[in-house]
Scaffold this motif. Structure first.
Motif, PDB file in Angstrom:
ATOM      1  N   THR A  51      -5.270 -12.488 -34.636  1.00  0.00           N
ATOM      2  CA  THR A  51      -4.151 -13.561 -34.339  1.00  0.00           C
ATOM      3  C   THR A  51      -3.382 -13.331 -33.399  1.00  0.00           C
ATOM      4  O   THR A  51      -2.951 -13.969 -32.396  1.00  0.00           O
ATOM      5  CB  THR A  51      -3.219 -14.191 -35.572  1.00  0.00           C
ATOM      6  N   ARG A  52      -2.629 -12.124 -33.326  1.00  0.00           N
ATOM      7  CA  ARG A  52      -1.598 -11.586 -32.483  1.00  0.00           C
ATOM      8  C   ARG A  52      -2.025 -11.556 -30.830  1.00  0.00           C
ATOM      9  O   ARG A  52      -1.511 -11.892 -30.146  1.00  0.00           O
ATOM     10  CB  ARG A  52      -1.046 -10.416 -33.181  1.00  0.00           C
TER      11      ARG A  52
ATOM     12  N   TRP B 167      -3.147 -15.066 -29.481  1.00  0.00           N
ATOM     13  CA  TRP B 167      -1.825 -15.899 -29.258  1.00  0.00           C
ATOM     14  C   TRP B 167      -1.433 -15.269 -27.992  1.00  0.00           C
ATOM     15  O   TRP B 167      -0.911 -15.934 -26.828  1.00  0.00           O
ATOM     16  CB  TRP B 167      -0.735 -15.594 -30.288  1.00  0.00           C
ATOM     17  N   GLU B 168      -1.368 -13.987 -27.914  1.00  0.00           N
ATOM     18  CA  GLU B 168      -0.634 -13.229 -26.623  1.00  0.00           C
ATOM     19  C   GLU B 168      -1.589 -13.798 -25.661  1.00  0.00           C
ATOM     20  O   GLU B 168      -0.969 -13.797 -24.053  1.00  0.00           O
ATOM     21  CB  GLU B 168      -0.432 -11.940 -26.896  1.00  0.00           C
TER      22      GLU B 168
ATOM     23  N   ARG C 264      -3.458 -16.407 -25.003  1.00  0.00           N
ATOM     24  CA  ARG C 264      -4.202 -17.644 -24.925  1.00  0.00           C
ATOM     25  C   ARG C 264      -4.082 -18.308 -23.497  1.00  0.00           C
ATOM     26  O   ARG C 264      -4.883 -19.177 -23.409  1.00  0.00           O
ATOM     27  CB  ARG C 264      -3.365 -18.560 -25.919  1.00  0.00           C
TER      28      ARG C 264
ATOM     29  N   TRP D 109      -8.683 -23.598 -33.777  1.00  0.00           N
ATOM     30  CA  TRP D 109      -7.727 -22.695 -33.048  1.00  0.00           C
ATOM     31  C   TRP D 109      -7.041 -23.631 -31.833  1.00  0.00           C
ATOM     32  O   TRP D 109      -5.987 -23.569 -31.839  1.00  0.00           O
ATOM     33  CB  TRP D 109      -8.530 -21.749 -32.376  1.00  0.00           C
TER      34      TRP D 109
ATOM     35  N   GLN E  13      -2.819 -24.024 -31.928  1.00  0.00           N
ATOM     36  CA  GLN E  13      -2.140 -23.425 -30.478  1.00  0.00           C
ATOM     37  C   GLN E  13      -1.111 -24.615 -30.307  1.00  0.00           C
ATOM     38  O   GLN E  13      -0.021 -24.136 -29.925  1.00  0.00           O
ATOM     39  CB  GLN E  13      -3.025 -23.174 -29.545  1.00  0.00           C
TER      40      GLN E  13
ATOM     41  N   ASN F  18       5.118 -19.739 -32.836  1.00  0.00           N
ATOM     42  CA  ASN F  18       4.701 -18.243 -32.287  1.00  0.00           C
ATOM     43  C   ASN F  18       3.570 -17.925 -33.255  1.00  0.00           C
ATOM     44  O   ASN F  18       3.103 -18.671 -34.031  1.00  0.00           O
ATOM     45  CB  ASN F  18       5.819 -17.393 -32.661  1.00  0.00           C
ATOM     46  N   GLU F  19       3.036 -16.624 -33.235  1.00  0.00           N
ATOM     47  CA  GLU F  19       1.845 -16.190 -33.673  1.00  0.00           C
ATOM     48  C   GLU F  19       2.079 -16.399 -35.497  1.00  0.00           C
ATOM     49  O   GLU F  19       1.218 -16.316 -35.947  1.00  0.00           O
ATOM     50  CB  GLU F  19       1.526 -14.691 -33.591  1.00  0.00           C
TER      51      GLU F  19
ATOM     52  N   LEU G  30       0.516 -19.110 -37.268  1.00  0.00           N
ATOM     53  CA  LEU G  30      -1.046 -19.437 -37.242  1.00  0.00           C
ATOM     54  C   LEU G  30      -1.701 -18.939 -38.458  1.00  0.00           C
ATOM     55  O   LEU G  30      -1.633 -17.682 -38.944  1.00  0.00           O
ATOM     56  CB  LEU G  30      -1.393 -18.777 -36.067  1.00  0.00           C
TER      57      LEU G  30
END
Length: 307
Positions: free
Chosen positions: A109-110, A113-114, A116, A211, A215, A220-221, A224
């Motif tokens: 997930t981290r 997210w970073e 994306r 997903w 978003q 933030n992550e 999620l």
């Protein structure tokens, strides 16, 4: 998994016979030039489920015949001389699988997210489970994991699993020494006397939304959620739902096996026996996920047996 292994290092053992991948890399190790299961005529493996090389593709009828066994009913795991599974799946081992999948989901997930907005990742990741024999139970679990760059096939979980099953089948057909730990993963724990124990998946498509939807609503992550599936060679099926901040970061675990695995419980973790997981109907949204997880596991199980 792309997180460093936190388990206690087992006693010294002979070096494994395969080449474990180095640290996290999105570049798949290049197979030997003579390998029949390379995908030289297609896009990078991370961006697409494997395809047959052009010289192996024929008519639709013959292609269907060539891969007919991919659609066979999955069989149970390997059996030893006494009929017992080669990997002894205990309640404690299932608990370790749950803990490992939870960490895999959090870190996936981290990263997703970073990234994306730049070279985004697929919302799905794959884990292959192995059981290291001859060490204490809490140290038995070993994993080989992979995350993927996003594309149409890697973003479709059943299609991704189908492609991996096809890739494993082609690999074992071409070379009995084919090892999914080095040819299908980009991070692998050290192993020596390990036997294959099952397949796991983490995904950012959850019952709370896809997903893409998640978003749009996340700050933030930590907002999620994630979902994980595991299918072990003894037939155990596990579903993990990891909540985000709005779900109090809780984790619910459904298991097809009633083993009251409460000694791994924490206030935010709930275990529940769900016998219906053992027989998922075709109308279930996860039917094809279970189908191709089982088939991928069956192919690796059979291919990993001594010949």
């Amino acid at each position: 998994m792309f997180e460093p292994n936190r388990t206690v290092t087992p006693p010294p053992a002979p070096a494994p016979s395969y080449s474990a991948p180095a640290a996290l890399s999105y570049q798949h190790p290049a197979p030997a030039a003579a390998s029949l299961y390379s995908v030289a005529d297609g896009p990078p493996y991370e961006r697409s489920a494997p395809r047959l090389p052009a010289h192996r593709r024929t008519s639709a009828a013959s292609d269907e015949q060539e891969t007919r066994h991919l659609h066979a009913v999955p069989q149970e795991g390997p059996r030893g001389p006494g009929g017992d599974p080669a990997a002894d799946i205990t309640a404690a081992f299932r608990g370790e699988v749950v803990s490992r999948l939870r960490r895999f989901s959090v870190l996936h997930t981290r990263h997703a997210w970073e990234r994306r907005r730049r070279d985004p990742l697929s919302p799905h990741g794959i884990a292959l489970f192995y059981l290291e024999r001859g060490v204490p139970v809490p140290q038995q679990l070993r994993t080989a994991t992979r995350i993927f760059l996003a594309d149409d096939e890697a973003n479709d979980l059943p299609m991704l699993l189908y492609g991996l099953a096809r890739h494993a089948h082609e690999g074992y057909q071409a070379d009995p020494r084919f090892d999914p730990r080095s040819m299908m993963a980009n991070k692998c724990d050290p192993m020596s006397a390990a036997v294959f124990a099952g397949v796991g998946v983490c995904t950012l498509d959850t019952p709370l939304g896809t997903w893409a939807e998640a978003q749009r609503h996340a700050a933030n992550e930590f907002d999620l959620p994630g979902r994980c599936f595991a299918r072990l060679i003894d037939g155990t099926r596990l579903v993990l739902d990891r909540g985000g901040r709005k779900q109090f970061n809780g984790l619910s675990v459904e298991s097809s096996v009633d083993d009251a695995n409460t000694h791994y419980g924490v206030p935010s973790m709930q275990w529940r026996w769900n016998p219906s997981l053992a027989e998922v109907e075709p109308h279930d949204p996860a039917y094809h996920v279970w189908r191709w997880m089982s088939e991928l596991g069956r192919i690796i199980d059979l291919g990993s047996r001594p010949r």
